[in-house]
Write a protein that holds these residues in place. Structure first.
Motif, short mmCIF file in Angstrom:
data_model
loop_
_atom_site.label_atom_id
_atom_site.label_comp_id
_atom_site.label_asym_id
_atom_site.label_seq_id
_atom_site.Cartn_x
_atom_site.Cartn_y
_atom_site.Cartn_z
N ARG A 349 0.84 -1.21 0.00
CA ARG A 349 0.00 0.00 0.00
C ARG A 349 0.87 1.26 0.00
O ARG A 349 0.54 2.24 -0.65
CB ARG A 349 -0.92 0.02 1.22
N CYS A 350 1.96 1.22 0.73
CA CYS A 350 2.86 2.37 0.73
C CYS A 350 4.18 1.97 1.37
O CYS A 350 4.30 0.88 1.95
CB CYS A 350 2.25 3.54 1.52
N PRO A 362 3.04 6.26 -1.99
CA PRO A 362 2.22 5.18 -2.57
C PRO A 362 2.89 4.59 -3.81
O PRO A 362 3.75 5.23 -4.42
CB PRO A 362 0.94 5.93 -2.97
N ASP A 392 -1.58 -3.72 2.31
CA ASP A 392 -2.86 -3.01 2.23
C ASP A 392 -3.71 -3.12 3.50
O ASP A 392 -4.84 -2.65 3.52
CB ASP A 392 -3.64 -3.50 1.00
N HIS A 474 -2.19 11.28 0.13
CA HIS A 474 -2.22 10.10 -0.74
C HIS A 474 -3.34 9.11 -0.39
O HIS A 474 -3.70 8.28 -1.22
CB HIS A 474 -0.88 9.37 -0.70
N PHE A 475 -3.84 9.19 0.85
CA PHE A 475 -4.85 8.21 1.25
C PHE A 475 -6.04 8.92 1.90
O PHE A 475 -6.43 8.62 3.04
CB PHE A 475 -4.23 7.19 2.23
N ASP A 478 -8.91 7.24 3.90
CA ASP A 478 -8.73 6.70 5.26
C ASP A 478 -9.10 7.71 6.33
O ASP A 478 -9.10 7.39 7.52
CB ASP A 478 -7.26 6.28 5.47
#
Ligand SMILES: Cc1cc2nc3c(=O)[nH]c(=O)nc-3n(C[C@H](O)[C@H](O)[C@H](O)COP(=O)(O)O)c2cc1C
Length: 480
Positions: A349-350, A362, A392, A474-475, A478
């Motif tokens: 995931r990163c 990412p 992930d 980037h996320f 979340d």
């Protein structure tokens, strides 16, 4: 019959001593060497020219009778063959505290060269190499040395920063446990170049094996580096004591609190005297540079990121370990090709590069080349070149919270943005995670990150925004 087994702390943690005892019992001569840095293969043993790993004591008889499956010549293993090992040239090959082994592998050539060409020319070689500080900031080592050399003082110091506080990093430890004379030689060259007669190695207390090896190696080589003298100082477990001015306070017996700059340590450092503070890897690379030439070193790398970087692959990664390579390699090559992606087998995931204050990156940015300027342009940092891989299942809001919590826990407390900002940061992220006023709290955390970035006294508060803001950028899913 002879077997070579590492006595590096990671190998020991994987059972290397038990395997070594098994070979001894079977009548085999055991040589304890440094680690190759292929962590997933530890305990790795070299018997009859080929490697076996990971080995347990039950495998010993099969290895001796040639019935065990080998990995072939260790040097031909793709993980090793793809590297350009300059700083780690001896890794896996020599006994850490054997002066004979060190002499036999170009040891002390760099120091002899420095003494032959003189102090000013030594600094010129380091300048020509383009070597930048490997502790995090990437400041050119030659310029720092030149500043200390030009300062007029009866006493100057070389301080080696071996606090290695970044999560997922271990290259300094491997140098100190595996090739301590190289670091000693690098410090002696620095002392000769700037006119310092005294050096300190500040090692974190969590590295007992490194402390023991460094102390033994300093005793064994004292006559070779004289009149330069080195002593070990042991830290007490504060991340902020890796910051150079806190570190100096700690050596002086004071509380590990950051000092305001200026004055720079190069002018007023340890006990108020001109001081070179360099990371282990920076100093350990200098003997190679002196022995082979600044231009030879500068021929490796890309742009202003010259030479090689000992990159540390850690976290949820299949093939973790030490990978020294010229700057310019991409993150994707490092994580997917060399690291073999995640150990869990789930998608990446990163990655977090540069320790707990580094940005989360990412896979869409895995074409990023490993290069100081390219990372800075992507709002990321190389730091001490630790890459921590996450699959992930990672929850990025929790990781952002952790960054703020880490900063609150480790803050020296001297400046307000770091001391209070981090605590308010944890509270604000908690609100976001609980779904309360999410838009307003995201705006607030962005504002707070700006304040911490520009208002903190050192990079502890100043860089905590990197993991927090990169996670949000980037996320975003979340956080909602
Ligand atoms: C909070 C914080 C922690 C740090 N920890 C370390 C560390 O563990 N090791 C290190 O070499 N540098 C660390 N640094 C960087 C040092 O302040 C300094 O830049 C470095 O020792 C200079 O050596 P170099 O030029 O060879 O990199 C840290 C900096 C900060 C702000």
């Amino acid at each position: 019959m002879k077997v070579r087994i590492s006595d590096d702390a990671l190998a020991l943690a994987c059972g290397a001593d038990i395997v070594a005892a098994g070979f001894k019992k079977a009548g085999v001569v055991v040589e304890r060497v440094s680690s190759w840095g292929m962590h997933w293969l530890e305990p790795l043993v070299e018997f009859d020219g080929v490697g076996y790993g990971p080995v347990c004591v039950d495998d010993v008889a099969m290895i001796i009778d040639g019935r065990a499956q080998s990995i072939g010549r260790i040097e031909d293993h793709p993980f090793i063959a793809r590297q350009s090992r300059l700083t780690f040239a001896r890794a896996g090959k020599t006994r850490p505290t054997s002066l004979d082994d060190y002499y036999a592998t170009e040891g002390w050539i760099g120091l002899a060269k420095a003494r032959e060409i003189g102090a000013a020319a030594t600094i010129d070689v380091v300048l020509e190499s383009g070597l930048r500080g490997r502790g995090g900031a990437g400041f050119p080592a030659g310029i720092k040395w030149k500043t200390v050399a030009s300062a007029v003082a009866e006493q100057k110091y070389i301080v080696c920063n071996a606090d290695e506080g970044d999560s997922g990093t271990f290259a300094d430890r491997m140098v100190m446990e595996g090739d301590p004379f190289m670091l000693i030689e690098g410090m002696a060259i620095a002392g000769f170049a700037v006119g310092a007669s005294m050096g300190y190695v500040y090692i974190r207390s969590e590295y007992p094996h490194a402390i023991a090896k460094m102390e033994a190696a300093i005793r064994l080589s004292a006559h070779l580096i004289a009149p330069f003298v080195i002593e070990v100082r042991v830290g007490a477990g504060a991340y902020v004591c890796g910051e150079e001015t806190s570190l100096l306070n700690s050596i002086e017996g004071k509380r590990g609190e950051v000092r305001a700059k200026p004055p720079l340590p190069a002018l007023e450092g340890l006990f108020g005297k001109p001081t070179v503070v360099n990371n282990v890897l920076t100093l350990a690379t200098v003997p190679w540079i002196l022995a082979h030439g600044g231009d030879t070193y500068a021929a490796f790398g890309a742009g202003r990121s010259k030479g090689t970087m000992p990159i540390q692959l850690a976290g949820n990664v299949k093939y973790g370990g030490l990978f020294e390579v010229a700057f310019g390699i991409t993150l994707g090559e490092l994580v997917n090709e060399i690291g073999g992606s995640t150990a869990s087998g789930r998608p990446v995931r990163c990655v977090q590069v540069g320790g707990p204050l580094g940005a989360y990156i990412p896979p869409s940015q895995f074409d990023l080349p490993f290069d100081y300027e390219a990372f800075a342009a992507a709002d990321a940092l190389i730091g001490h070149a630790g890459i921590t891989v996450f699959d992930d299942t990672v929850e990025m809001a929790q990781m952002a919270r952790f960054a703020m919590e880490f900063c609150a826990f480790e803050s020296c407390g001297k400046c307000t943005p770091c001391r209070l900002g981090s605590t308010r940061g944890v509270e604000t992220i908690d609100q976001i995670i609980a779904g309360k006023n999410v838009d307003a709290n995201l705006a607030l955390i962005t504002d707070l990150a700006e304040t911490m970035k520009y208002g903190s006294l050192c990079a502890l508060g100043g860089f905590t925004p990197y993991p927090v803001m990169s996670a949000i950028k980037h996320f975003p899913e979340d956080f909602r």
